[in-house]
Design an enzyme around this catalytic site. Structure first.
Site, short mmCIF file in Angstrom:
data_model
loop_
_atom_site.label_atom_id
_atom_site.label_comp_id
_atom_site.label_asym_id
_atom_site.label_seq_id
_atom_site.Cartn_x
_atom_site.Cartn_y
_atom_site.Cartn_z
CG ASN A 179 -8.10 1.69 -0.58
OD1 ASN A 179 -8.02 2.73 -1.21
ND2 ASN A 179 -7.81 0.50 -1.10
CD GLU A 193 -2.89 -1.28 0.27
OE1 GLU A 193 -2.90 -0.44 -0.65
OE2 GLU A 193 -3.68 -2.23 0.32
CD1 TRP A 253 -10.53 10.73 -6.57
CD2 TRP A 253 -12.38 10.07 -7.67
NE1 TRP A 253 -11.60 10.79 -5.70
CE2 TRP A 253 -12.73 10.41 -6.35
CE3 TRP A 253 -13.37 9.64 -8.54
CZ2 TRP A 253 -14.06 10.32 -5.88
CZ3 TRP A 253 -14.68 9.54 -8.09
CH2 TRP A 253 -15.01 9.88 -6.76
CD1 TRP A 271 -11.80 11.19 -14.75
CD2 TRP A 271 -10.71 12.19 -13.08
NE1 TRP A 271 -10.73 11.86 -15.29
CE2 TRP A 271 -10.04 12.48 -14.28
CE3 TRP A 271 -10.20 12.72 -11.89
CZ2 TRP A 271 -8.88 13.27 -14.35
CZ3 TRP A 271 -9.04 13.51 -11.95
CH2 TRP A 271 -8.41 13.78 -13.16
CD1 TRP A 317 -1.08 -0.31 -4.07
CD2 TRP A 317 -1.03 0.73 -6.05
NE1 TRP A 317 -1.39 -1.22 -5.04
CE2 TRP A 317 -1.38 -0.61 -6.25
CE3 TRP A 317 -0.93 1.59 -7.14
CZ2 TRP A 317 -1.63 -1.12 -7.52
CZ3 TRP A 317 -1.18 1.08 -8.42
CH2 TRP A 317 -1.52 -0.27 -8.59
CD1 TRP A 352 -16.07 13.29 -18.65
CD2 TRP A 352 -16.81 11.51 -17.51
NE1 TRP A 352 -15.02 12.45 -18.44
CE2 TRP A 352 -15.43 11.36 -17.75
CE3 TRP A 352 -17.48 10.51 -16.81
CZ2 TRP A 352 -14.71 10.25 -17.31
CZ3 TRP A 352 -16.78 9.40 -16.37
CH2 TRP A 352 -15.40 9.28 -16.62
C1 LIG Z 1 -10.96 7.30 -5.01
C2 LIG Z 1 -9.81 7.24 -4.01
C3 LIG Z 1 -9.25 8.42 -3.55
C4 LIG Z 1 -8.18 8.39 -2.63
N1 LIG Z 1 -7.66 9.57 -2.19
C5 LIG Z 1 -6.60 9.54 -1.32
C6 LIG Z 1 -6.02 10.76 -0.85
O1 LIG Z 1 -6.45 11.86 -1.20
N2 LIG Z 1 -4.98 10.66 0.03
C7 LIG Z 1 -4.46 9.45 0.43
O2 LIG Z 1 -3.51 9.42 1.22
N3 LIG Z 1 -4.98 8.29 -0.03
C8 LIG Z 1 -6.03 8.29 -0.88
N4 LIG Z 1 -6.57 7.12 -1.32
C9 LIG Z 1 -5.88 5.86 -0.99
C10 LIG Z 1 -6.33 5.11 0.27
O3 LIG Z 1 -7.72 4.99 0.33
C11 LIG Z 1 -5.83 5.77 1.57
O4 LIG Z 1 -4.47 6.06 1.48
C12 LIG Z 1 -6.03 4.82 2.76
O5 LIG Z 1 -7.39 4.44 2.87
C13 LIG Z 1 -5.58 5.53 4.03
O6 LIG Z 1 -5.83 4.71 5.15
P1 LIG Z 1 -4.63 4.08 5.98
O7 LIG Z 1 -3.59 5.11 6.26
O8 LIG Z 1 -5.24 3.41 7.17
O9 LIG Z 1 -4.10 3.01 4.94
P2 LIG Z 1 -3.18 1.67 5.10
O10 LIG Z 1 -3.92 0.56 4.47
O11 LIG Z 1 -2.72 1.50 6.49
O12 LIG Z 1 -1.96 1.97 4.12
C14 LIG Z 1 -0.73 2.58 4.55
C15 LIG Z 1 -0.44 3.80 3.71
O13 LIG Z 1 -0.27 3.43 2.34
C16 LIG Z 1 -0.78 4.47 1.49
N5 LIG Z 1 -1.85 3.93 0.64
C17 LIG Z 1 -2.72 2.95 0.95
N6 LIG Z 1 -3.54 2.68 -0.10
C18 LIG Z 1 -3.18 3.55 -1.08
C19 LIG Z 1 -3.63 3.79 -2.40
N7 LIG Z 1 -4.63 3.07 -2.97
N8 LIG Z 1 -3.05 4.78 -3.11
C20 LIG Z 1 -2.06 5.52 -2.58
N9 LIG Z 1 -1.57 5.33 -1.35
C21 LIG Z 1 -2.12 4.36 -0.60
C22 LIG Z 1 -1.28 5.58 2.38
O14 LIG Z 1 -0.28 6.55 2.51
C23 LIG Z 1 -1.54 4.85 3.69
O15 LIG Z 1 -1.46 5.69 4.83
C24 LIG Z 1 -7.66 7.14 -2.21
C25 LIG Z 1 -8.24 5.96 -2.68
C26 LIG Z 1 -9.30 6.01 -3.56
C27 LIG Z 1 -9.91 4.71 -4.07
#
Ligand SMILES: Cc1cc2nc3c(=O)[nH]c(=O)nc-3n(C[C@H](O)[C@H](O)[C@H](O)COP(=O)(O)OP(=O)(O)OC[C@H]3O[C@@H](n4cnc5c(N)ncnc54)[C@H](O)[C@@H]3O)c2cc1C
Length: 242
Positions: A113, A47, A154, A131, A50, A78
């Protein structure tokens, strides 16, 4: 979504209170010391990967803040639908998992997520709304709003991004709810008017008996899933190259 099972590090990473390298080293160390199960720690690190992927893509392609990474998507037709967009932002689409997510976002500034993927897919594919409108709403409401991750995710859902989800992947909000919130913990917390429904109809409350109070106070779906899916597939097929 109903379990506090993720790190919640995203706002802290965004604001630089902790860096991705620190997170990486700490997780590797926990694995080496046997303090973290390997499969889960690797999943967590992927994650973080990503996040780095999205930042790298944006760094090299700054135009994707407003333009599709795959340019053919910028000709996509759109729909402008202010009423549907408002229903989505307010958590009143008639699909419980979508509405729970949007209400959690408005109340707390956070959303799991998996639910982010479901609500984004619903806006883009069920409603055919650009989007960029969804991305702007997330930007205004998320505590972890991050340009690279928001735009990247997005566009991933839209199918217009780098290494994006294929256009024909359209999340079914009913089965996604049943799969990821089988006991309804999440939906009952954020959509309390459905709390008394049984698990069997919780994710499709229109199936509840018409005399139940929930069936009367909760909105009917703003689009029917099957029809919306067909419309989205037709619209996406018109894109060159798909
Ligand atoms: C439509 C959409 C919009 C999003 N917008 C954002 C946003 O504005 N800011 C944001 O930080 N994340 C965003 N995410 C990614 C993700 O949902 C969040 O990072 C995550 O839910 C944060 O929770 P956590 O810190 O407990 O994640 P954990 O599962 O604990 O992951 C650890 C870290 O990995 C990174 N990470 C995890 N998943 C993703 C991912 N898919 N893409 C990029 N980084 C990721 C984050 O920095 C996160 O803190 C988005 C996802 C979607 C589907």
């Amino acid at each position: 979504p109903g379990v506090a099972g993720t790190s919640r590090l995203s706002p802290h990473l965004h604001f630089g209170e902790i860096g991705p390298r620190q997170v990486w080293v700490a997780a590797q160390g926990a694995m080496a010391m046997g303090e973290a199960p390997h499969a889960e720690a690797r999943r967590f690190l992927s994650e973080v990967g990503w996040r780095e992927f999205n930042h790298t893509i944006l760094f090299h392609n700054p135009q994707i803040q407003t333009q599709s990474f795959r340019p053919e998507f910028d000709g996509f037709g759109w729909r402008r639908d202010d009423a549907a967009f408002k229903a989505w932002t307010q958590g009143r689409t008639g699909y419980p998992i979508v509405d729970a997510g949007m209400r959690e976002l408005w109340t707390t500034g956070f959303m799991h997520n998996r639910v982010r993927m479901i609500v984004a897919s619903f806006l883009i594919k069920h409603l055919l709304i650009d989007w960029r409108q969804g991305e702007a709403w997330f930007w205004d409401t998320l505590v972890d709003a991050d340009l690279a991750s928001n735009v990247g995710n997005w566009q991933w859902v839209a199918g217009s991004g780098a290494d994006a989800a294929p256009y024909f992947r359209i999340f079914n909000p009913i089965t996604q709810g049943e799969k990821f919130d089988p006991r309804g913990v999440y939906v009952r917390r954020w959509v309390p008017e459905l709390a008394s429904l049984s698990d069997s109809v919780l994710h499709q409350p229109w199936m509840a008996h018409p005399s139940s109070p929930s069936a009367r106070s909760y909105p009917r779906p703003i689009v029917e899933h099957g029809a919306a899916r067909t419309r989205a597939l037709e619209a996406y097929k018109s894109l060159k190259g798909n």
